[in-house]
Design a protein around this motif. Structure first.
Motif, mmCIF file in Angstrom:
data_model
loop_
_atom_site.group_PDB
_atom_site.id
_atom_site.type_symbol
_atom_site.label_atom_id
_atom_site.label_comp_id
_atom_site.label_asym_id
_atom_site.label_seq_id
_atom_site.Cartn_x
_atom_site.Cartn_y
_atom_site.Cartn_z
ATOM 1 N N GLY A 28 0.813 -1.201 0.000
ATOM 2 C CA GLY A 28 0.000 0.000 0.000
ATOM 3 C C GLY A 28 0.841 1.243 0.000
ATOM 4 O O GLY A 28 2.064 1.198 -0.156
ATOM 5 N N ALA A 29 0.186 2.378 0.162
ATOM 6 C CA ALA A 29 0.873 3.675 0.104
ATOM 7 C C ALA A 29 0.574 4.485 1.354
ATOM 8 O O ALA A 29 -0.485 4.345 1.975
ATOM 9 C CB ALA A 29 0.430 4.449 -1.135
ATOM 10 N N VAL A 30 1.524 5.350 1.698
ATOM 11 C CA VAL A 30 1.324 6.289 2.797
ATOM 12 C C VAL A 30 1.778 7.668 2.333
ATOM 13 O O VAL A 30 2.810 7.809 1.682
ATOM 14 C CB VAL A 30 2.082 5.849 4.072
ATOM 15 N N PHE A 31 0.974 8.680 2.626
ATOM 16 C CA PHE A 31 1.286 10.059 2.281
ATOM 17 C C PHE A 31 1.390 10.864 3.567
ATOM 18 O O PHE A 31 0.511 10.764 4.437
ATOM 19 C CB PHE A 31 0.194 10.656 1.388
ATOM 20 N N THR A 32 2.448 11.660 3.677
ATOM 21 C CA THR A 32 2.659 12.449 4.884
ATOM 22 C C THR A 32 3.107 13.859 4.534
ATOM 23 O O THR A 32 3.684 14.084 3.466
ATOM 24 C CB THR A 32 3.752 11.830 5.782
ATOM 25 N N PRO A 33 2.869 14.813 5.435
ATOM 26 C CA PRO A 33 3.554 16.102 5.291
ATOM 27 C C PRO A 33 5.058 15.865 5.436
ATOM 28 O O PRO A 33 5.483 14.868 6.024
ATOM 29 C CB PRO A 33 3.015 16.924 6.473
ATOM 30 N N ARG A 34 5.881 16.757 4.900
ATOM 31 C CA ARG A 34 7.330 16.578 5.007
ATOM 32 C C ARG A 34 7.779 16.565 6.467
ATOM 33 O O ARG A 34 8.670 15.794 6.839
ATOM 34 C CB ARG A 34 8.070 17.672 4.236
ATOM 35 N N GLY A 36 6.301 17.311 10.788
ATOM 36 C CA GLY A 36 5.162 17.537 11.677
ATOM 37 C C GLY A 36 5.140 16.525 12.794
ATOM 38 O O GLY A 36 5.346 15.329 12.561
ATOM 39 N N LEU A 37 4.898 16.984 14.000
ATOM 40 C CA LEU A 37 4.859 16.112 15.172
ATOM 41 C C LEU A 37 3.433 16.032 15.717
ATOM 42 O O LEU A 37 2.669 16.989 15.631
ATOM 43 C CB LEU A 37 5.807 16.632 16.258
ATOM 44 N N ASN A 38 3.091 14.841 16.226
ATOM 45 C CA ASN A 38 1.763 14.611 16.811
ATOM 46 C C ASN A 38 0.637 14.919 15.825
ATOM 47 O O ASN A 38 -0.369 15.543 16.177
ATOM 48 C CB ASN A 38 1.594 15.438 18.089
ATOM 49 N N LEU A 39 0.837 14.467 14.591
ATOM 50 C CA LEU A 39 -0.153 14.705 13.538
ATOM 51 C C LEU A 39 -1.333 13.737 13.656
ATOM 52 O O LEU A 39 -1.209 12.644 14.206
ATOM 53 C CB LEU A 39 0.501 14.517 12.175
ATOM 54 N N PRO A 40 -2.489 14.107 13.108
ATOM 55 C CA PRO A 40 -3.578 13.139 12.961
ATOM 56 C C PRO A 40 -3.272 12.197 11.796
ATOM 57 O O PRO A 40 -2.476 12.524 10.910
ATOM 58 C CB PRO A 40 -4.783 14.020 12.665
ATOM 59 N N ALA A 41 -3.908 11.037 11.800
ATOM 60 C CA ALA A 41 -3.704 10.065 10.714
ATOM 61 C C ALA A 41 -4.996 9.313 10.448
ATOM 62 O O ALA A 41 -5.791 9.073 11.359
ATOM 63 C CB ALA A 41 -2.595 9.077 11.062
ATOM 64 N N ILE A 42 -5.194 8.950 9.179
ATOM 65 C CA ILE A 42 -6.326 8.097 8.811
ATOM 66 C C ILE A 42 -5.828 6.936 7.958
ATOM 67 O O ILE A 42 -4.815 7.035 7.273
ATOM 68 C CB ILE A 42 -7.422 8.859 8.040
ATOM 69 N N ALA A 43 -6.560 5.841 8.017
ATOM 70 C CA ALA A 43 -6.361 4.727 7.089
ATOM 71 C C ALA A 43 -7.544 4.724 6.128
ATOM 72 O O ALA A 43 -8.693 4.917 6.550
ATOM 73 C CB ALA A 43 -6.272 3.404 7.837
ATOM 74 N N PHE A 44 -7.257 4.500 4.843
ATOM 75 C CA PHE A 44 -8.282 4.600 3.799
ATOM 76 C C PHE A 44 -8.463 3.253 3.116
ATOM 77 O O PHE A 44 -7.501 2.638 2.658
ATOM 78 C CB PHE A 44 -7.881 5.660 2.775
ATOM 79 N N GLY A 45 -9.726 2.822 2.994
ATOM 80 C CA GLY A 45 -10.036 1.558 2.343
ATOM 81 C C GLY A 45 -10.490 1.739 0.906
ATOM 82 O O GLY A 45 -11.415 2.523 0.629
ATOM 83 N N HIS A 61 -4.019 15.140 -0.983
ATOM 84 C CA HIS A 61 -4.661 16.373 -0.544
ATOM 85 C C HIS A 61 -4.766 16.430 0.978
ATOM 86 O O HIS A 61 -4.429 17.456 1.595
ATOM 87 C CB HIS A 61 -6.056 16.477 -1.164
ATOM 88 N N LEU A 62 -5.229 15.359 1.587
ATOM 89 C CA LEU A 62 -5.349 15.337 3.045
ATOM 90 C C LEU A 62 -3.980 15.522 3.702
ATOM 91 O O LEU A 62 -3.845 16.237 4.697
ATOM 92 C CB LEU A 62 -6.000 14.035 3.499
ATOM 93 N N ALA A 63 -2.961 14.886 3.123
ATOM 94 C CA ALA A 63 -1.609 15.039 3.666
ATOM 95 C C ALA A 63 -1.125 16.480 3.544
ATOM 96 O O ALA A 63 -0.395 16.979 4.409
ATOM 97 C CB ALA A 63 -0.648 14.092 2.961
ATOM 98 N N SER A 64 -1.534 17.176 2.481
ATOM 99 C CA SER A 64 -1.111 18.569 2.310
ATOM 100 C C SER A 64 -1.723 19.478 3.365
ATOM 101 O O SER A 64 -1.249 20.598 3.581
ATOM 102 C CB SER A 64 -1.481 19.060 0.905
ATOM 103 N N TRP A 65 -2.753 18.992 4.049
ATOM 104 C CA TRP A 65 -3.367 19.731 5.142
ATOM 105 C C TRP A 65 -2.922 19.205 6.506
ATOM 106 O O TRP A 65 -3.517 19.533 7.533
ATOM 107 C CB TRP A 65 -4.885 19.693 5.023
ATOM 108 N N GLY A 66 -1.893 18.370 6.506
ATOM 109 C CA GLY A 66 -1.317 17.926 7.772
ATOM 110 C C GLY A 66 -1.872 16.636 8.321
ATOM 111 O O GLY A 66 -1.664 16.325 9.503
ATOM 112 N N ILE A 67 -2.548 15.845 7.482
ATOM 113 C CA ILE A 67 -3.144 14.579 7.928
ATOM 114 C C ILE A 67 -2.425 13.422 7.249
ATOM 115 O O ILE A 67 -2.460 13.288 6.021
ATOM 116 C CB ILE A 67 -4.644 14.530 7.588
ATOM 117 N N VAL A 68 -1.745 12.594 8.018
ATOM 118 C CA VAL A 68 -1.088 11.414 7.464
ATOM 119 C C VAL A 68 -2.152 10.455 6.950
ATOM 120 O O VAL A 68 -3.154 10.190 7.627
ATOM 121 C CB VAL A 68 -0.223 10.726 8.539
#
Length: 259
Positions: A28-34, A36-45, A61-68
Motif C-alpha cells: 500500500g501507500a502512505v502520504f505524509t507532510p514533510r 510535523g509532530l503529533n499529527l492526525p492520521a487516517i487509514a483509507f479503504g 490532498h489530506l496530507a497537504s493539510w497535515g493529515i497522514v
C-alpha cells in the motif's frame, strides 16, 4: 460556505511525501507532510477491485493539510474479504503510530486516528471502527454493505461520522447502503447525497474495472469530497474549529438527509 469549501478543496500548506507500506510488510501507500509532530492520521479503504492509485489525489490532498494518510493495497481481487481488509486498515493505523515516518521528522498522535474509504472499503472502515477504540472519526464515500454488515457494525460506532453518497449510484443505492449506515450509527452522523453522482464518482483515472462497475469519476464530486473530508478530519482529529460551518450547514449541490 462556498469560500470555505473552495479553500479546503485546494492543496494545503504542507509539502507532501509518499512512502510504501510494503517496507513494513503491508502492501500500500502512505502520504505524509514533510515534517510535523503529533499529527492526525487516517487509514483509507479502497473500493471493490480498485487500486489505491485511484484515490491518490484525495490522499495527497489530506496530507497537504497535515493529515497522514495510509491506504492498504490488499484484498483487491473479486473475492476480497471484508473482515481482512478491515483488519488491514487497523494495521495501517498501527504503522502510522508505531513506525518511523519520513526522516524521523514526522510523528502521529495515537489519540488522533480516523478511518475513511470508498465503496466496500468504506464499509470495511465501519467494520474496523467498530472494533478499534482508538478511532475518533469515520468518513465514507459511496459506502457499500459488507459481510458482516456495515450497518450492523455502525451500531457500535460512537465517534462522529460523515457519509457522502451518489444519488445515481445503482451499485450501492444510498437508501440501502450509506443512508442505512448513517441511520444506525451510534454516534453523531451526517449524510450528504450528491444527486448527479454515480458509484465511481470519487475515483480518479481509468481502470479495467470501469467495464463492469457502473459510473465514472466526476471532478465535482472529488472536489466536494476533498473539501468536506478535510474539514471533517481537521475538526474532529486536529481540533481545528475554523471550518465547523461546513459540517453543519447545507452544502450547495448536495441533498442533506437526516440520519
Amino acid at each position: 460556505m462556498a469560500r470555505l469549501l473552495d479553500e479546503l478543496s485546494r492543496p494545503g500548506p504542507y509539502e507532501v511525501l509518499r512512502g510504501d507500506l510494503a517496507l513494513v510488510g503491508l502492501p500500500g501507500a502512505v502520504f505524509t507532510p514533510r515534517t510535523g509532530l503529533n499529527l492526525p492520521a487516517i487509514a483509507f479503504g479502497h473500493g471493490w477491485l480498485q487500486p489505491v492509485e485511484r484515490y491518490r489525489g484525495l490522499l495527497r490532498h489530506l496530507a497537504s493539510w497535515g493529515i497522514v494518510t495510509a491506504a492498504p493495497a490488499t484484498q483487491s481481487g473479486p473475492f476480497a474479504s471484508s473482515r481482512l481488509l478491515a483488519a488491514d486498515l487497523r494495521t495501517a493505523l498501527d504503522v502510522c503510530v508505531g513506525v518511523r515516518l519520513g526522516d524521523g521528522d514526522i510523528s502521529v498522535d495515537p489519540a488522533r486516528l480516523g478511518l475513511a474509504g470508498h465503496s466496500t472499503g468504506a464499509g470495511c472502515a465501519v467494520l474496523a471502527a467498530a472494533e478499534d477504540p482508538r478511532v475518533r472519526a469515520v468518513a465514507t464515500l459511496a459506502a457499500s454493505q459488507t459481510r458482516p454488515f456495515a450497518s450492523e457494525a455502525a451500531r457500535a460506532c460512537a465517534m462522529p461520522s460523515l457519509h457522502l453518497a451518489g444519488g445515481r449510484d445503482i451499485v450501492a443505492p444510498p437508501v440501502a447502503h450509506a443512508e442505512l449506515i448513517a441511520r444506525t450509527w451510534a454516534g453523531p452522523s451526517r449524510l450528504c447525497v450528491l444527486p448527479k453522482s454515480s458509484h465511481m464518482a470519487f475515483t480518479e483515472g481509468r481502470h479495467w474495472s470501469d467495464l463492469i462497475v457502473q459510473g465514472k469519476g466526476d471532478s465535482t464530486a472529488r472536489k466536494l469530497a476533498r473539501g468536506l473530508l478535510t474539514a471533517f478530519f481537521l475538526h474532529h482529529l486536529a481540533g481545528v474549529k475554523d471550518y465547523a460551518a461546513l459540517l453543519e450547514e447545507p452544502i450547495k449541490g448536495t441533498l442533506p438527509t437526516a440520519a
